[in-house]
Design a protein around this motif. Structure first.
Motif, PDB file in Angstrom:
ATOM      1  N   ALA A 496     -14.902 -36.321 -26.614  1.00  0.00           N
ATOM      2  CA  ALA A 496     -14.512 -36.107 -28.009  1.00  0.00           C
ATOM      3  C   ALA A 496     -15.086 -34.812 -28.553  1.00  0.00           C
ATOM      4  O   ALA A 496     -14.436 -34.109 -29.335  1.00  0.00           O
ATOM      5  CB  ALA A 496     -14.984 -37.284 -28.860  1.00  0.00           C
ATOM      6  N   ARG A 497     -16.287 -34.461 -28.136  1.00  0.00           N
ATOM      7  CA  ARG A 497     -16.906 -33.232 -28.633  1.00  0.00           C
ATOM      8  C   ARG A 497     -16.183 -31.996 -28.089  1.00  0.00           C
ATOM      9  O   ARG A 497     -16.068 -30.980 -28.784  1.00  0.00           O
ATOM     10  CB  ARG A 497     -18.389 -33.188 -28.238  1.00  0.00           C
ATOM     11  N   ILE A 498     -15.701 -32.075 -26.860  1.00  0.00           N
ATOM     12  CA  ILE A 498     -14.917 -30.963 -26.306  1.00  0.00           C
ATOM     13  C   ILE A 498     -13.665 -30.735 -27.145  1.00  0.00           C
ATOM     14  O   ILE A 498     -13.329 -29.598 -27.499  1.00  0.00           O
ATOM     15  CB  ILE A 498     -14.547 -31.255 -24.837  1.00  0.00           C
ATOM     16  N   ILE A 499     -12.976 -31.820 -27.496  1.00  0.00           N
ATOM     17  CA  ILE A 499     -11.764 -31.698 -28.310  1.00  0.00           C
ATOM     18  C   ILE A 499     -12.110 -31.095 -29.671  1.00  0.00           C
ATOM     19  O   ILE A 499     -11.393 -30.232 -30.190  1.00  0.00           O
ATOM     20  CB  ILE A 499     -11.096 -33.075 -28.502  1.00  0.00           C
ATOM     21  N   GLU A 500     -13.212 -31.526 -30.247  1.00  0.00           N
ATOM     22  CA  GLU A 500     -13.629 -31.026 -31.560  1.00  0.00           C
ATOM     23  C   GLU A 500     -13.940 -29.542 -31.523  1.00  0.00           C
ATOM     24  O   GLU A 500     -13.756 -28.827 -32.510  1.00  0.00           O
ATOM     25  CB  GLU A 500     -14.852 -31.816 -32.026  1.00  0.00           C
ATOM     26  N   GLN A 501     -14.417 -29.040 -30.372  1.00  0.00           N
ATOM     27  CA  GLN A 501     -14.869 -27.655 -30.268  1.00  0.00           C
ATOM     28  C   GLN A 501     -13.722 -26.662 -30.146  1.00  0.00           C
ATOM     29  O   GLN A 501     -13.916 -25.457 -30.290  1.00  0.00           O
ATOM     30  CB  GLN A 501     -15.792 -27.522 -29.050  1.00  0.00           C
ATOM     31  N   VAL A 502     -12.509 -27.139 -29.897  1.00  0.00           N
ATOM     32  CA  VAL A 502     -11.354 -26.239 -29.717  1.00  0.00           C
ATOM     33  C   VAL A 502     -10.991 -25.614 -31.058  1.00  0.00           C
ATOM     34  O   VAL A 502     -10.665 -26.311 -32.017  1.00  0.00           O
ATOM     35  CB  VAL A 502     -10.153 -27.016 -29.134  1.00  0.00           C
ATOM     36  N   ASP A 503     -11.054 -24.284 -31.121  1.00  0.00           N
ATOM     37  CA  ASP A 503     -10.805 -23.582 -32.385  1.00  0.00           C
ATOM     38  C   ASP A 503      -9.357 -23.710 -32.846  1.00  0.00           C
ATOM     39  O   ASP A 503      -9.094 -23.979 -34.014  1.00  0.00           O
ATOM     40  CB  ASP A 503     -11.153 -22.092 -32.243  1.00  0.00           C
ATOM     41  N   LEU A 504      -8.422 -23.486 -31.932  1.00  0.00           N
ATOM     42  CA  LEU A 504      -7.007 -23.519 -32.288  1.00  0.00           C
ATOM     43  C   LEU A 504      -6.506 -24.953 -32.185  1.00  0.00           C
ATOM     44  O   LEU A 504      -6.401 -25.509 -31.090  1.00  0.00           O
ATOM     45  CB  LEU A 504      -6.207 -22.593 -31.374  1.00  0.00           C
ATOM     46  N   ASP A 505      -6.184 -25.559 -33.325  1.00  0.00           N
ATOM     47  CA  ASP A 505      -5.781 -26.967 -33.348  1.00  0.00           C
ATOM     48  C   ASP A 505      -4.641 -27.262 -32.378  1.00  0.00           C
ATOM     49  O   ASP A 505      -4.588 -28.341 -31.783  1.00  0.00           O
ATOM     50  CB  ASP A 505      -5.348 -27.372 -34.761  1.00  0.00           C
ATOM     51  N   PHE A 506      -3.728 -26.320 -32.223  1.00  0.00           N
ATOM     52  CA  PHE A 506      -2.553 -26.553 -31.395  1.00  0.00           C
ATOM     53  C   PHE A 506      -2.908 -26.722 -29.920  1.00  0.00           C
ATOM     54  O   PHE A 506      -2.105 -27.227 -29.137  1.00  0.00           O
ATOM     55  CB  PHE A 506      -1.558 -25.406 -31.570  1.00  0.00           C
ATOM     56  N   ASP A 507      -4.102 -26.287 -29.523  1.00  0.00           N
ATOM     57  CA  ASP A 507      -4.528 -26.433 -28.131  1.00  0.00           C
ATOM     58  C   ASP A 507      -5.247 -27.750 -27.876  1.00  0.00           C
ATOM     59  O   ASP A 507      -5.532 -28.078 -26.715  1.00  0.00           O
ATOM     60  CB  ASP A 507      -5.438 -25.266 -27.731  1.00  0.00           C
ATOM     61  N   GLN A 508      -5.572 -28.500 -28.920  1.00  0.00           N
ATOM     62  CA  GLN A 508      -6.318 -29.740 -28.718  1.00  0.00           C
ATOM     63  C   GLN A 508      -5.587 -30.730 -27.810  1.00  0.00           C
ATOM     64  O   GLN A 508      -6.210 -31.295 -26.900  1.00  0.00           O
ATOM     65  CB  GLN A 508      -6.631 -30.391 -30.068  1.00  0.00           C
ATOM     66  N   PRO A 509      -4.276 -30.981 -27.991  1.00  0.00           N
ATOM     67  CA  PRO A 509      -3.618 -31.951 -27.113  1.00  0.00           C
ATOM     68  C   PRO A 509      -3.642 -31.567 -25.641  1.00  0.00           C
ATOM     69  O   PRO A 509      -3.882 -32.412 -24.779  1.00  0.00           O
ATOM     70  CB  PRO A 509      -2.186 -31.998 -27.672  1.00  0.00           C
ATOM     71  N   LYS A 510      -3.383 -30.284 -25.337  1.00  0.00           N
ATOM     72  CA  LYS A 510      -3.344 -29.929 -23.915  1.00  0.00           C
ATOM     73  C   LYS A 510      -4.746 -29.866 -23.312  1.00  0.00           C
ATOM     74  O   LYS A 510      -4.906 -30.117 -22.113  1.00  0.00           O
ATOM     75  CB  LYS A 510      -2.571 -28.633 -23.691  1.00  0.00           C
ATOM     76  N   VAL A 511      -5.761 -29.555 -24.131  1.00  0.00           N
ATOM     77  CA  VAL A 511      -7.134 -29.639 -23.633  1.00  0.00           C
ATOM     78  C   VAL A 511      -7.478 -31.096 -23.319  1.00  0.00           C
ATOM     79  O   VAL A 511      -8.051 -31.407 -22.269  1.00  0.00           O
ATOM     80  CB  VAL A 511      -8.127 -29.051 -24.651  1.00  0.00           C
ATOM     81  N   ALA A 512      -7.103 -32.002 -24.227  1.00  0.00           N
ATOM     82  CA  ALA A 512      -7.357 -33.425 -23.999  1.00  0.00           C
ATOM     83  C   ALA A 512      -6.642 -33.906 -22.744  1.00  0.00           C
ATOM     84  O   ALA A 512      -7.209 -34.648 -21.924  1.00  0.00           O
ATOM     85  CB  ALA A 512      -6.901 -34.227 -25.214  1.00  0.00           C
ATOM     86  N   GLU A 513      -5.391 -33.487 -22.562  1.00  0.00           N
ATOM     87  CA  GLU A 513      -4.618 -33.898 -21.398  1.00  0.00           C
ATOM     88  C   GLU A 513      -5.238 -33.382 -20.111  1.00  0.00           C
ATOM     89  O   GLU A 513      -5.370 -34.118 -19.125  1.00  0.00           O
ATOM     90  CB  GLU A 513      -3.180 -33.385 -21.538  1.00  0.00           C
ATOM     91  N   ALA A 514      -5.632 -32.117 -20.104  1.00  0.00           N
ATOM     92  CA  ALA A 514      -6.195 -31.516 -18.893  1.00  0.00           C
ATOM     93  C   ALA A 514      -7.525 -32.159 -18.513  1.00  0.00           C
ATOM     94  O   ALA A 514      -7.770 -32.456 -17.339  1.00  0.00           O
ATOM     95  CB  ALA A 514      -6.372 -30.009 -19.099  1.00  0.00           C
ATOM     96  N   VAL A 515      -8.394 -32.370 -19.494  1.00  0.00           N
ATOM     97  CA  VAL A 515      -9.698 -32.970 -19.200  1.00  0.00           C
ATOM     98  C   VAL A 515      -9.533 -34.428 -18.775  1.00  0.00           C
ATOM     99  O   VAL A 515     -10.215 -34.905 -17.855  1.00  0.00           O
ATOM    100  CB  VAL A 515     -10.645 -32.853 -20.406  1.00  0.00           C
TER     101      VAL A 515
END
Length: 583
Positions: A496-515
């Motif tokens: 959850a903290r990794i997702i929170e740290q993503v500056d560009l909101d639009f990248d949060q879903p693909k960061v979550a998916e990849a991790v």
């Protein structure tokens, strides 16, 4: 023959000593078009030495990018027996990229001196995809601004007694292109607002929902908007509009500058009136309506695009969406209902939109709105084909071209050094925010493996905090075997903290998916529940949709996820749950 911009040091900086004492430097970009993030910046330094006494210990060539801000504010100060207001200006800057290009200067410097002659020293730098585009925007005055600039600078170390000979050239960088990814639609949670006449007498309510078929749109491309408006009041609806706003926010030393402008607009009023959606209801009809029960109808209506329209993203005056700790450029589509009467509300739905440079490979850019809409609406079926394969290829490798393609006529016979190439994965990006106008004179060189800190969760978070390339960081670590232990032991709270740290909101879903994909079989409902606490509100449903296929205990513990979601989010993700459970 293409035109190539050439500026001598004297032209760029009249006070520079680079054109004195027998040596003239030029920095030439080897391309008629501006360089683009994710592509290669190619160019060369040329030197004309017409004196036998020119000294030099080494030739340093650096590429740097910075974001800087200036904010106007006022203070009240004592002036004798009275008080007066004075203007102040706060400044701040941040390094975006700063890399030393390891040029081969052996043919240039011999025994601490530079022989008379003409020299050409080429370089190539693979720019990180996450670099923001060059820009400058002024606030209320020309003294208040936010800007992003890039420079190539050459310094002949040991060449002067009081300063070193140098030259610097500003380089324009275009922002990254839209990634070739599946569309990312967004259905905003409907609002239901009571309509009160004269602020006291309830006249019923108005419900409003909206959707865009893709929240990522290129400049010059078409944005498709669908709405649903239901008038449960006795008040006439005057108009229903959608406006795309560009918002800029920048800060310096705790002070904030801002700017807002309208990029495009749509009027749905006529279309909705013809279909009877805006007709007012009498008291009996209003009381018989189940507002909550209408959510499913609104969702179906906006997904089908029953009331849809489109507008084209303007190219002139539109910046790419960007977010850092210093400058934020956001784009928001606001759909609003205006009702007749005094002291009545105006229900509004907001939908974030990411704007970037269009990808030339994207066929949708050349299609009309109807064709694009058909492609988007069929996207759900396309995703069914392989819902478990997120796209995050390893960092790209690149082989530099053997020769620079353009040489000024005067330097065709120059002594040429070998081409120097620096890959993007060897470049350090980002840095802390620094107060003041002066940039820190720090040059980052690609660290050797033994100098890198040992992989850990804390090191990952720190790298993301200082970077504007969160997605690039995640991808590189996922493909680095040295980081296996970090991802293998990742807890739900750390996810959850990794997702929170993503500056560009639009990248949060693909960061979550990849991790989630990298965590593998141990990824559980607990990770999704934790992520819902830190994900941006408008991304919550998308993050759930992206991660559900990876949840190992979904059948047993799906209720734990649903309990953390709103009724609207449950409705939007209903099909995603069905697909994951039936896979």
């Amino acid at each position: 023959e293409p035109h190539h911009k050439v500026r001598t040091a004297q032209q760029q900086h009249p006070q520079s000593a680079a054109t004195n004492m027998g040596v003239t430097f030029q920095i030439i970009q080897d391309d008629a078009e501006p360089a683009r993030a994710g592509k290669t910046l190619k160019g060369f330094v040329v030197a004309d030495v017409d004196d036998d006494q020119v000294r030099g210990a080494s030739l340093d060539l650096t590429f740097r990018g910075t974001e800087s801000t200036c904010v106007h504010y006022t203070e009240t100060v004592e002036s004798g027996d009275s008080l007066r207001t004075v203007s102040r200006y706060a400044h701040a800057n941040r390094s975006l990229i700063r890399v030393k290009l390891p040029v081969d200067d052996l043919s240039f410097i011999q025994g601490g001196h530079i022989p008379r002659g003409k020299y050409q020293i080429p370089f190539e730098l693979q720019l990180p995809e996450s670099l923001p585009e060059s820009m400058i925007h002024y606030g209320n005055t020309n003294h208040e601004f936010c800007q992003i600039n890039y420079f190539v600078k050459v310094v002949l170390k040991g060449s002067g007694y009081m300063w070193n000979y140098n030259a610097e050239e500003k380089v324009q960088i275009l922002g990254r292109e839209l990634p070739l990814e599946a569309p990312m639609p967004y259905s905003a949670q409907p609002v239901n607002e009571e309509v009160n006449f004269m602020c006291c007498f309830n006249q019923g309510s108005v419900s409003l929902g909206g959707r865009v078929d893709d929240t990522k749109v290129g400049k010059g491309q078409v944005c498709l908007v669908a709405i649903s408006c239901r008038n449960y009041s006795s008040v006439e609806v005057a108009r229903v509009t959608a406006k795309l706003y560009q918002n800029l926010r920048w800060n310096a030393k705790g002070h904030m500058g801002y700017s807002t402008e309208t990029l495009a607009s749509l009027d749905f009023t006529k279309k909705l009136l013809l279909e009877g959606s805006l007709a007012c209801k009498d008291t009996e009809a209003r009381e018989s309506i189940d507002i909550q029960g209408e959510l499913a109808n609104i969702f179906a209506e906006i997904k089908e695009g029953r009331h849809a329209g489109d507008f084209r993203i303007p190219i002139a005056g539109t910046y790419s969406t960007y977010s850092s700790g210093l400058i934020t450029i956001s784009h928001v589509l606001e759909i609003q209902v205006a009702t007749d009467g005094m002291c009545v509300g105006s229900p509004t739905v907001s939908i974030p939109v990411m704007i970037a440079n269009p990808n030339p490979q994207e066929e949708a850019a050349a299609q009309n709105a109807q064709e694009a809409s058909a492609i988007v609406h069929s996207n759900d079926e396309k995703k069914d084909e392989d819902p478990y394969t997120p796209s995050y290829p390893p960092p790209p490798t690149y082989q530099p071209e053997p020769e620079v393609t353009y040489v000024p006529p005067a330097y065709e016979d120059a002594i040429q050094s070998p081409v120097v190439f620096v890959p993007s994965y060897g470049v350090q990006t980002g840095g802390p925010i620094v107060d003041g106008e002066e940039e820190p004179e720090v040059v980052y060189e690609a660290p050797s493996p033994e100098d890198l800190p040992a992989p850990s969760f804390e090191v990952l978070i720190k790298a993301m905090a200082n970077s504007v390339a969160d997605w690039d960081i995640i991808v590189s670590k996922i493909h680095d075997e040295a980081w296996n232990s970090v991802f293998d032991s990742l807890t739900p709270l750390q996810f959850a903290r990794i997702i929170e740290q993503v500056d560009l909101d639009f990248d949060q879903p693909k960061v979550a998916e990849a991790v989630a994909h990298r965590i593998g079989d141990s990824f559980s409902c607990a990770y999704v529940v934790a992520a819902l606490e830190t994900t941006n509100e408008w991304n919550r449903a998308t993050v759930v949709e992206k991660t559900l296929p990876r949840v190992a205990d979904l059948r047993e513990n799906q209720e734990s996820i649903k309990q953390a979601m709103t009724e609207w989010e449950k409705l939007v993700t209903e099909r995603a749950f069905e697909k994951a459970l039936n896979a």
